[in-house]
Design an enzyme around this catalytic site. Structure first.
Site, PDB file in Angstrom:
ATOM      1  N   THR A   1       0.815  -1.211   0.000  1.00 18.75           N
ATOM      2  CA  THR A   1       0.000   0.000   0.000  1.00 18.75           C
ATOM      3  C   THR A   1       0.847   1.259   0.000  1.00 18.75           C
ATOM      4  OG1 THR A   1      -0.065  -0.432   2.355  1.00 18.75           O
ATOM      5  CG2 THR A   1      -2.010  -1.017   1.093  1.00 18.75           C
TER       6      THR A   1
ATOM      7  N   GLY B   1      -5.712   2.255   7.257  1.00 16.77           N
ATOM      8  CA  GLY B   1      -4.269   2.256   7.489  1.00 16.77           C
ATOM      9  C   GLY B   1      -3.643   3.625   7.339  1.00 16.77           C
ATOM     10  N   ALA B   2      -3.696   4.181   6.149  1.00 21.96           N
ATOM     11  CA  ALA B   2      -3.015   5.452   5.887  1.00 21.96           C
ATOM     12  C   ALA B   2      -3.503   6.535   6.839  1.00 21.96           C
ATOM     13  CB  ALA B   2      -3.232   5.868   4.440  1.00 21.96           C
TER      14      ALA B   2
ATOM     15  N   ILE C   1      -4.400  13.255  -0.906  1.00 17.88           N
ATOM     16  CA  ILE C   1      -3.589  12.228  -1.570  1.00 17.88           C
ATOM     17  C   ILE C   1      -2.143  12.423  -1.105  1.00 17.88           C
ATOM     18  CG2 ILE C   1      -2.806  11.325  -3.791  1.00 17.88           C
ATOM     19  CD1 ILE C   1      -5.842  10.897  -3.069  1.00 17.88           C
TER      20      ILE C   1
ATOM     21  N   LYS D   1      -8.639   9.939   3.580  1.00 19.09           N
ATOM     22  CA  LYS D   1      -9.827   9.079   3.603  1.00 19.09           C
ATOM     23  C   LYS D   1      -9.565   7.627   3.173  1.00 19.09           C
ATOM     24  CE  LYS D   1     -13.211  11.482   1.586  1.00 19.09           C
ATOM     25  NZ  LYS D   1     -14.547  12.074   1.334  1.00 19.09           N
ATOM     26  N   GLY D   2      -8.451   7.340   2.601  1.00 16.76           N
ATOM     27  CA  GLY D   2      -8.148   5.931   2.272  1.00 16.76           C
ATOM     28  C   GLY D   2      -8.542   5.542   0.861  1.00 16.76           C
TER      29      GLY D   2
ATOM     30  N   GLY E   1      -7.455   2.020  -0.540  1.00 17.84           N
ATOM     31  CA  GLY E   1      -7.263   0.606  -0.851  1.00 17.84           C
ATOM     32  C   GLY E   1      -8.544  -0.097  -1.223  1.00 17.84           C
ATOM     33  N   GLU E   2      -9.626   0.246  -0.564  1.00 22.38           N
ATOM     34  CA  GLU E   2     -10.886  -0.447  -0.815  1.00 22.38           C
ATOM     35  C   GLU E   2     -11.679   0.208  -1.947  1.00 22.38           C
ATOM     36  OE1 GLU E   2     -11.227  -3.147   0.914  1.00 22.38           O
ATOM     37  OE2 GLU E   2     -10.497  -2.866   2.955  1.00 22.38           O
TER      38      GLU E   2
END
Lengths: 331, 706, 261
Positions: B461, B502-503, B597, B669-670, B672-673
């Site tokens: 990631t 995570g982030a 980002i 806000k992420g 990966g998903e």
């Protein structure tokens, strides 16, 4: 994988002798399918005779204007040899449609013909399979058989043969040169090399123990201008065929004078579409004629529960491959 | 060379990249360990029943074998310790085909694998529940999911000018990280070291400790590099504790790696879903009802239901809504979180139905979505912390050339191909989770360096890189002065790299730690400053050689008042071969509004990854169960088709700028998903636009388009 | 991308970048094996971004051996069907005694401490174990170590030339051609061999005209995709992998956009 003795054969006679001395020995060439199956405990040899140092890798023109391809040459070299690319592009294309760059660098031409089926019931030792364990039943017949045969299957076995290269060789009227355990040579027509399952699905080919494929010969032909290998699969690359078609023809004036069509993914051996071929001789290469021929061939198909689509797909694939061949391989 | 504080937001190349391109990154079984033994698991060949007898004599006598472990001689473990899916040799019961029923440990891998083939097992077989097609109608309400109802959908559907009522089916999918689950277990007295990939480092530690009846402080998880996880390495599975048990029994370190074929029934799956979506709309395209009813399956002994209705709860403004779930226990391995859990599959149903309805109304599907954009979260009335769906759709349409799309299918023909465009939206919640981090500053002369430590995870990631960027900016140090240490349970506890937290969680705690250490340095100096000095400056001016501090960060309480989600719009151009039905995604564009980002290079990669997953979902991937036996017929990588390189065409990623300080301090806000959500629907919608065929059952294999 | 032996000319900006990024323990790093020019090249090649150098990471890179450690001496009697094999690995001659069943992959990983090659499927279906055997990319999981007598194996650990990263490795970093990194050693070995195959004029299934031979083939993106399809990347880094290979193959940088609007 069961323990086995590894033996390095120095030359053809010693390889043959070693094999003759042990009915449970197997030749090891590229190993891409044999080791895979040994890890699955499907193949259980107690000796591997490494035959990769025997030579038999040459590709050369034959006296009669055809080509001879060494049984122990690598698939990559066969696909890229100038003689093959120039005169038998159908063979190049079929080889290149198979597997991956890495596997084609390993797999040998003879070994390619000896691939075993990818039927998942064959691969899974927890499942019944007459090919793996004669008499245990066919897991696929009443099971999931989307990938299975529509031609030539038996109650004992509905598996398909996975090679692409062999489909092109079937179309090109190849012959296989074999040396047996006693050193005797024989030549087998490609159509007689692989078997339909019948009552003995455990036997994929008409080879006997100790037989060594020394070369594959393709006679001279004029099919290179109009040939195409079409492979339909569940992903764009690196997957076995749902259906594949090797199609090639020769024109005299406006009419087809010679035509060769073979199919993969539909039977226990490369399936020569003889009916379709006969219907196209002397005809114009039109879409309508292609369709008539394709439908005639597929009319004899006997699909199973999950592979009914292969009938329509087979028909369309024959038409498409012929169209591509007509355009010199370009869409 | 650069302005201050510009690492964050820059396309920094991965700082762990050099390790990965040289083969030096240590994944679980790459760790050097002295004199290991090798363990191979063997599995049940029935789906339900009891083991009557295990004959392991031949295996035990086989050369090199050190132990054969089955339920007969395995130590008693705590089955409620948090290991997912059971299968830890605690009883003779068999609950699914391919359940772990034993382990062979030998001097070499070859010896162990062979001996495992020699074990003979007899069973008392019971009738198994396997056939979802037959069983799903008897599904029951899940334990933790009530029906969620607003308004009256029945009346709205009856009175609708336009409606769609269709069922969408998705198959079982498998995560198949390229690194199969693998462990090295090494006991040092009472202490246990587990080299084992873990998306949740502390979760793995706690589950292993509790299951093995140890204290967490006696168990250490080491997981610096993870060869992919996608949810399957979130919770831990039986193989982890079996490695520890084996190592204990043979008194040596043990390597236990699952075979690829074993991955199908060892570490969870994404379950098969039938989703019925009913949409009603007025004649000018205003939604009046949205019903999303999911039927799915779980394991016999345990329940997991992915929330397929989540997108439907929040994507569109409708006065009437109903979300339900029904679940059927089956003799298959426990399902688990899989990339975009619930949302990726749920959005396939919802966004396909939206496309179907737009086509019925003869409205552009983008316009239709814009018309139903909710001002606040329809499920709870909370304001959005940020929501850029409109911008995603509009920017995407512009960049993609959406105006070239034909409303009617089969109008765009290129040679032997039908060409089609499709659009679909997606969303995934944005959360921050509790995390702690230690920061250490060291100085030699004027050279100040920093070490960041937390039990975070990087499964590709980009965690290493974004944390170095975050710390570099917060401390005003060049990025090469930052060392990031993660993936070790000896480090301060941190959130998992799961659910796109995570982030957000890691970057916020690292930033907090940097702020805190700067405050502490200011306090220590006893001076007053007009302008806040940086930590590096203070280290030099105050001649401090080293200092460390720990931050423990929690989500902001105020964040509760808002609804925080990432959103996207996906655009697909597909080419469908008219002869063969083979589909290629020639172009794909994802436009994403996902807060700040941190690194556009790695962010883009993560979005691409989600997109490739979505394309696999749509076109190639499928796990097929034989209902007679309960085994996976698609049992290897030759049968389960993860997309190959040639399956993927041109890809582009656009990020909509968001400054969302309501969600969390850094406004992250992420990604990966959300990258997978909406993708398969965009592809299926494009296939409809190309061919006129609406495929409601994934994957769209060639035979479905003949 | 040919290497020349001259020191690169630095712009003022590059000098500044160099000073800013060069680790303090430069001498040590040079001694241990990463030279100044290599490091500089990495930085300048990583384009819009920059390569941050993590000291802990550096330490790990430089302390792990490039060549295999001398293998443990095995007593062949404890090994079933032991086979003695002499081969070259990353240029260095090696002798190992292996169980006849042992694959080249397991030999590299379990006997020679070369864990860069990965086991993703062990059945020739993923490409993570790709190594270069006598100049050709092959799958080490389907190659018996016993069959490698007299052969020359190049693994990911030997792809860099001495301390200089191979251009494909550099391009993978620049274009972010990986995420989790597990398939990366196989991808890189595959890509390195692929470049040679293109130079030989080898064809693929998507080659337009097979009969037109040949000379070095200039590969389109579609060609690279097909030729790399034997290497599965579950993280979905394909577009970046293709860009990385394309740059090295063509010698021209490839556009790689991320728009923020």
């Amino acid at each position: 994988m069961r323990p086995f003795k590894y033996t390095n054969a120095k030359d053809v006679p010693s390889a043959l002798k070693l094999a003759a001395g042990n009915p449970n020995a197997r030749f090891l060439a590229g190993g891409t399918n044999l080791l895979d199956l040994m890890k699955e405990d499907v193949e259980r040899p107690d000796e591997l005779i490494d035959i990769t140092r025997l030579g038999l890798t040459q590709i050369k023109a034959t006296g009669s204007g055809g080509i001879s391809i060494g049984g122990l040459g690598r698939n990559t070299d066969a696909a890229n040899h100038p003689l093959v690319r120039q005169h038998y592009p159908l063979l190049s294309q079929a080889i290149l449609a198979g597997a991956s760059g890495q596997i084609r660098n390993m797999a040998t031409n003879g070994g390619n013909l000896l691939q075993r089926t990818r039927c998942p019931y064959f691969y899974d030792v927890a499942m019944p399979c007459n090919k793996r364990e004669p008499g245990s039943g066919c897991g696929a017949m009443e099971g999931i058989n989307r990938m299975h045969a529509i031609f030539g299957w038996s109650e004992k076995c509905i598996a398909v043969f996975p090679s692409d290269m062999a489909v092109a060789l079937a179309a090109l009227d190849a012959v296989v040169k074999i040396t047996n355990a006693s050193g005797e040579e024989r030549v087998v027509d490609f159509a007689d090399f692989h078997r339909l399952p019948g009552d003995m699905p455990e036997k994929d080919t008409n080879l006997s123990h100790g037989d060594l494929i020394t070369s594959i010969e393709i006679p001279k032909n004029n099919l290179a201008d109009h040939s195409y290998y079409l492979k339909v699969r569940d992903r764009a690359s690196y997957a076995f065929a749902l259906v594949s078609v090797a199609a090639a023809f020769e024109m005299k004036g406006n009419l087809i004078s010679k035509v060769r069509i073979a199919m993969g993914g539909v039977a226990h051996k490369p399936w020569r579409a003889m009916k379709a071929e006969q219907m196209l001789i002397g005809k114009e290469p039109t879409e309508a004629n292609f369709k008539l021929a394709a439908n005639a061939e597929m009319a004899d198909a006997k699909p199973l529960e999950h592979n009914k689509f292969k009938v329509e797909l087979g028909s369309r694939s024959i038409v498409r491959a012929l169209q591509m061949a007509l355009n010199g391989g370009k869409s | 060379m650069k302005d201050k504080n510009t690492n964050v937001g820059s396309p920094v190349s991965r700082i762990d990249g050099i390790l990965k391109v040289t083969g030096k990154a240590d994944y679980s079984t790459d760790h050097p360990v002295k004199d290991p033994a090798y363990a191979v698991i063997f599995k049940s060949t029935i789906a339900a029943g009891k083991i009557r007898n295990i004959d392991s004599v031949a295996a035990e006598k086989s050369p090199g074998v050190l132990a054969v472990i089955t339920h007969k001689n395995a130590p008693k473990l705590n089955t409620k310790g948090g290991i997912r899916g059971g299968a830890m040799l605690q009883s003779a019961d068999v609950l699914f085909f391919g359940q772990h029923i034993g382990v062979v440990v030998a001097e070499t891998f070859e010896q162990a694998r062979h001996a495992a083939d020699l074990v003979k097992v007899e069973y008392d077989q019971k009738e198994a529940k396997i056939d979802f097609e037959k069983l799903h109608r008897n599904g029951v309400k899940p334990k933790d999911k009530e029906d969620e109802k607003r308004g009256d959908v029945k009346v709205a559907l009856e009175n609708a000018a336009f409606k769609v009522e269709e069922t969408y089916a998705t198959p079982i999918y498998h995560h198949h990280p390229l690194e199969p689950h693998a462990t090295i277990a090494e006991w040092q007295g009472e202490n246990l070291i587990l080299y084992n990939s873990a998306q949740i480092v502390n979760g793995a530690q706690n589950a292993a400790a509790s299951t093995l009846n140890l204290k967490p402080e006696n168990v250490r998880i080491v997981s610096p590099y993870i060869g992919g996880g996608f949810g399957s390495k979130g919770g831990q599975w039986g193989n982890l504790v079996l490695a520890a048990v084996a190592a204990k029994m043979v008194k040596r370190p043990v390597k236990l790696a699952l075979a690829r074929q074993q991955m199908f029934n060892s570490v969870g799956l994404r379950q098969r879903n039938y989703q019925k979506v009913s949409l009603a709309a007025t004649k000018d395209g205003k939604l009046t009802a949205l019903v999303h009813e999911t039927a799915t399956h779980a394991a016999i002994q345990d329940e997991f239901v992915e929330p397929c209705g989540d997108c439907s709860k929040i994507m569109y403004d409708t006065p009437n809504s109903l979300i339900t779930y029904r679940v059927t226990p089956m003799n298959l391995i426990l399902p688990t979180y899989t990339r975009g859990p619930g949302k990726s599959t749920g959005s396939f149903a919802l966004e396909s139905a939206m496309d179907e309805l737009a086509y019925k109304i003869k409205m552009d599907p983008i316009e239709f979505r814009l018309k139903n954009e909710p001002e606040k979260d329809p499920s709870n009335g909370k304001p959005w912390s940020s929501r850029k769906v409109v911008e995603c759709l509009k920017e995407g349409a512009k960049a993609f050339g959406w105006e070239k799309r034909k409303m009617e299918p089969m109008q765009n023909v290129q040679g032997n191909y039908w060409v089609g465009y499709g659009v679909a939206c997606g969303t995934y919640p944005a959360h921050q989770r509790d995390s702690s981090a230690i920061i250490k500053l060291n100085r030699e002369g004027s050279n100040v360096t920093a070490i960041i430590e937390l039990a975070a995870a990087d499964l590709g990631t980009g965690t290493y890189t974004i944390l170095a960027q975050t710390a570099a900016d917060a401390l005003d140090l060049p990025i090469n002065k930052i060392t990031v240490r993660i993936g070790d349970s000896d480090l301060p506890p941190a959130a998992g790299s799961v659910g796109s937290v995570g982030a957000t969680s890691y970057a916020n705690v690292v930033n907090d730690a940097c702020m805190k250490i700067t405050d502490e340095l200011i306090a220590r100096s006893g001076k007053q400053f007009f302008a806040r000095p940086t930590a590096a400056q203070l280290m030099v001016s105050e001649k401090i050689a080293n200092i460390q501090t720990r931050a423990d960060s929690k989500p902001m309480e105020s964040a509760e008042q808002y609804s925080s989600h990432s959103f996207n719009a996906n655009f697909a151009e597909v080419w469908v071969n008219q002869s063969t039905g083979m589909v290629r995604v020639k172009r794909f564009l994802a436009v994403t509004g996902a807060g700040k980002i941190l690194n556009p290079k790695t962010a883009r990669s993560q979005i691409f990854g989600g997109n490739v997953w979505g394309i696999g979902m749509a076109l190639t991937e499928e796990s097929v169960v034989d209902p007679r036996f309960g085994h996976f017929v698609t049992r290897s990588f030759a049968d389960y088709h993860v997309p190959s390189n040639l399956d993927i065409g041109e890809m582009e990623a656009i990020f909509i700028k968001e400054d969302d300080k309501l969600a969390n301090k850094l406004g992250i806000k992420g990604l990966g998903e959300v990258g997978i959500v909406g993708v398969s629907a965009a592809v299926a919608n494009a296939v409809f636009n190309a061919t006129g065929k609406r495929i409601r059952e994934l994957p769209i294999l060639p035979d479905k388009l003949l | 991308m040919n290497e020349d032996d001259q020191s690169p000319q630095l712009t003022e900006d590059e000098k500044k970048l160099f000073e800013d990024l060069m680790p303090e323990d430069l001498a040590e790093i040079i001694d241990a094996g990463v030279n100044r020019r290599h490091f500089l090249k990495l930085m300048t090649l990583t384009g819009g971004g920059m390569l941050a150098w993590q000291s802990a990471v550096a330490e790990q890179v430089l302390t792990r051996p490039l060549a295999p450690t001398p293998p443990v001496t095995f007593n062949p009697e404890t090994i079933e069907n032991g086979v003695n094999v002499a081969l070259k690995i990353n240029g260095a001659p090696q002798k190992v005694t292996v169980d006849s069943r042992m694959t080249l992959l397991d030999t590299l990983r379990e006997k020679l401490d070369l864990t860069g090659s990965k086991k993703g499927c062990d059945h020739g279906q993923c490409g993570a174990c790709t190594v270069i055997l006598d100049g050709r990319r092959v799958l080490s999981c389907l190659t018996l170590a016993a069959s490698c007598e007299g052969k020359s194996v190049k693994t990911i650990e030997g792809i860099a030339q001495g301390n200089q990263l191979h251009p494909v490795q550099t391009a993978f970093i620049k274009y972010d051609g990986f995420q989790c990194g597990f398939c990366t050693p196989g991808q890189i070995c595959s890509a390195v061999a692929l470049l040679d195959e293109a130079k030989n004029g080898d064809a693929s299934y998507v080659t337009e005209d097979l009969r037109k031979k040949s000379g070095p083939a200039m590969l389109s993106k579609e060609e690279i995709r097909e030729r790399m399809s034997g290497n599965i990347c579950r993280c979905g880094a394909y577009p970046n992998i293709v860009a990385a290979i394309q740059e090295v193959h063509s010698g021209k940088a490839v556009e790689q956009n991320w728009l923020l609007v």
